[in-house]
Motif scaffolding. Structure first.
Motif, short mmCIF file in Angstrom:
data_model
loop_
_atom_site.label_atom_id
_atom_site.label_comp_id
_atom_site.label_asym_id
_atom_site.label_seq_id
_atom_site.Cartn_x
_atom_site.Cartn_y
_atom_site.Cartn_z
N GLU A 24 4.55 15.71 -51.90
CA GLU A 24 4.52 15.31 -53.31
C GLU A 24 5.37 16.24 -54.16
O GLU A 24 6.08 15.79 -55.07
CB GLU A 24 3.08 15.28 -53.82
CG GLU A 24 2.28 14.12 -53.28
CD GLU A 24 0.78 14.19 -53.61
OE1 GLU A 24 0.34 15.19 -54.24
OE2 GLU A 24 0.06 13.26 -53.21
N ARG A 25 5.33 17.56 -53.89
CA ARG A 25 6.16 18.52 -54.62
C ARG A 25 7.64 18.24 -54.37
O ARG A 25 8.45 18.26 -55.29
CB ARG A 25 5.81 19.96 -54.24
CG ARG A 25 4.62 20.52 -54.95
CD ARG A 25 4.50 22.04 -54.78
NE ARG A 25 4.53 22.48 -53.40
CZ ARG A 25 3.46 22.63 -52.62
NH1 ARG A 25 2.26 22.36 -53.09
NH2 ARG A 25 3.60 23.05 -51.38
N GLU A 26 7.97 17.99 -53.10
CA GLU A 26 9.37 17.71 -52.77
C GLU A 26 9.85 16.45 -53.49
O GLU A 26 10.95 16.44 -54.04
CB GLU A 26 9.55 17.57 -51.26
CG GLU A 26 9.51 18.88 -50.55
CD GLU A 26 9.75 18.78 -49.06
OE1 GLU A 26 10.09 17.69 -48.55
OE2 GLU A 26 9.60 19.82 -48.38
N GLU B 120 11.89 22.16 -65.84
CA GLU B 120 11.60 20.74 -66.09
C GLU B 120 10.28 20.30 -65.47
O GLU B 120 9.55 19.51 -66.05
CB GLU B 120 12.71 19.85 -65.53
CG GLU B 120 14.02 19.91 -66.28
CD GLU B 120 14.03 19.05 -67.52
OE1 GLU B 120 13.39 17.98 -67.54
OE2 GLU B 120 14.69 19.46 -68.49
N ILE B 121 9.99 20.79 -64.28
CA ILE B 121 8.80 20.31 -63.56
C ILE B 121 7.66 21.32 -63.53
O ILE B 121 6.61 21.04 -62.97
CB ILE B 121 9.16 19.84 -62.13
CG1 ILE B 121 9.80 20.95 -61.33
CG2 ILE B 121 10.04 18.61 -62.18
CD1 ILE B 121 10.16 20.57 -59.91
N PRO C 293 10.93 30.28 -56.93
CA PRO C 293 10.52 30.49 -55.53
C PRO C 293 9.84 29.26 -54.91
O PRO C 293 10.01 29.00 -53.73
CB PRO C 293 9.57 31.68 -55.61
CG PRO C 293 10.06 32.45 -56.80
CD PRO C 293 10.48 31.39 -57.79
N VAL C 294 9.10 28.49 -55.71
CA VAL C 294 8.48 27.27 -55.18
C VAL C 294 9.58 26.28 -54.79
O VAL C 294 9.52 25.67 -53.72
CB VAL C 294 7.49 26.64 -56.18
CG1 VAL C 294 7.06 25.25 -55.74
CG2 VAL C 294 6.28 27.54 -56.37
N LEU C 295 10.60 26.12 -55.65
CA LEU C 295 11.72 25.23 -55.30
C LEU C 295 12.38 25.70 -54.01
O LEU C 295 12.67 24.89 -53.12
CB LEU C 295 12.76 25.21 -56.43
CG LEU C 295 12.69 24.05 -57.40
CD1 LEU C 295 11.42 24.07 -58.20
CD2 LEU C 295 13.88 24.05 -58.30
N TYR C 296 12.61 27.02 -53.90
CA TYR C 296 13.28 27.55 -52.72
C TYR C 296 12.39 27.47 -51.47
O TYR C 296 12.90 27.50 -50.35
CB TYR C 296 13.75 28.98 -52.95
CG TYR C 296 14.98 29.05 -53.82
CD1 TYR C 296 16.18 28.49 -53.41
CD2 TYR C 296 14.93 29.65 -55.07
CE1 TYR C 296 17.31 28.52 -54.21
CE2 TYR C 296 16.05 29.70 -55.88
CZ TYR C 296 17.24 29.14 -55.45
OH TYR C 296 18.35 29.17 -56.24
N ARG D 173 -2.44 19.78 -47.32
CA ARG D 173 -1.31 20.67 -47.64
C ARG D 173 0.02 19.97 -47.40
O ARG D 173 0.95 20.11 -48.20
CB ARG D 173 -1.38 21.95 -46.82
CG ARG D 173 -2.33 22.96 -47.44
CD ARG D 173 -2.30 24.25 -46.69
NE ARG D 173 -3.35 24.13 -45.68
CZ ARG D 173 -3.37 24.72 -44.51
NH1 ARG D 173 -2.40 25.50 -44.14
NH2 ARG D 173 -4.35 24.54 -43.66
N GLU D 174 0.11 19.22 -46.32
CA GLU D 174 1.35 18.49 -46.03
C GLU D 174 1.61 17.42 -47.09
O GLU D 174 2.75 17.23 -47.52
CB GLU D 174 1.30 17.88 -44.63
CG GLU D 174 1.39 18.92 -43.53
CD GLU D 174 1.19 18.33 -42.14
OE1 GLU D 174 1.07 17.09 -42.01
OE2 GLU D 174 1.15 19.13 -41.18
#
Length: 194
Positions: A15-17, A44-45, A50-53, A9-10
């Protein structure tokens, strides 16, 4: 068994960040910082807002992450220039040239690092490692040319401020671009001739 799941998960979160920061950086380089919005980044991605936030509080936090990444890139370029030089004067000139080249080639990234307001501590012990590394590379180029009574950190800050001024004034058309290299040579020459 719980530790590997948390590690996964980390890693996924990191990777998302990285994907968010990379997309913001690319969008800014292509269309300017005004085009970087959380809505556009999400589109774009392929993430929801909410995922970005869940990773960043907003555009300012994303810009700060881009700035940290940019400082790491700048530090690497300055290190390569400094270590390739033969002596102190050559090192200072090489670092000045590499700094100006970086700013010219990557204007949106440079803006995130040094002209946009970001919530990053500069010139402080708690500054992110990438910011300290970029400053350290300039310091390592300035120290050999510092005079006996000079404070190398203060001289480095002054040299950096002069570089930033030359870069931004030239880029904004307030100084003629044709004399940019001469200005860099004059700046480094004055420091090495002491």
């Amino acid at each position: 068994m719980e530790v590997p799941m948390r590690d996964d998960r980390e890693r996924e979160r990191a990777e998302r960040e990285l994907r968010i920061v990379t997309a913001a950086r690319e969008l800014a380089e292509t269309h300017g910082w005004e085009a970087v919005t959380t809505r556009r980044l999400a589109a774009e991605i392929g993430y929801s807002q909410p995922v970005l936030y869940s990773h960043f509080r907003g555009k300012d936090a994303i810009t700060a992450a881009v700035a940290v990444q940019g400082c790491a890139d700048l530090a690497a370029e300055l290190r390569a220039a400094r270590t390739a030089a033969r002596d102190g004067a050559g090192s200072l000139a090489a670092v000045a040239s590499a700094y100006a080249s970086f700013a010219r080639r990557r204007p949106a990234l440079y803006d995130a690092m040094f002209t946009h307001r970001v919530a990053l501590p500069f010139a402080a012990p708690e500054a992110p490692e990438a910011l300290r590394a970029a400053f350290a590379e300039i310091l390592l180029a300035v120290e050999p040319v510092a005079g006996p009574g000079d404070d190398p950190r203060l001289l480095t800050e002054t040299f950096w401020a002069a570089l930033h001024g030359l870069v931004t004034l030239t880029r904004d058309g307030r100084l003629p671009a044709g004399a940019h290299e001469k200005r860099l040579a004059l700046l480094t020459g004055r420091l090495t001739a002491r």
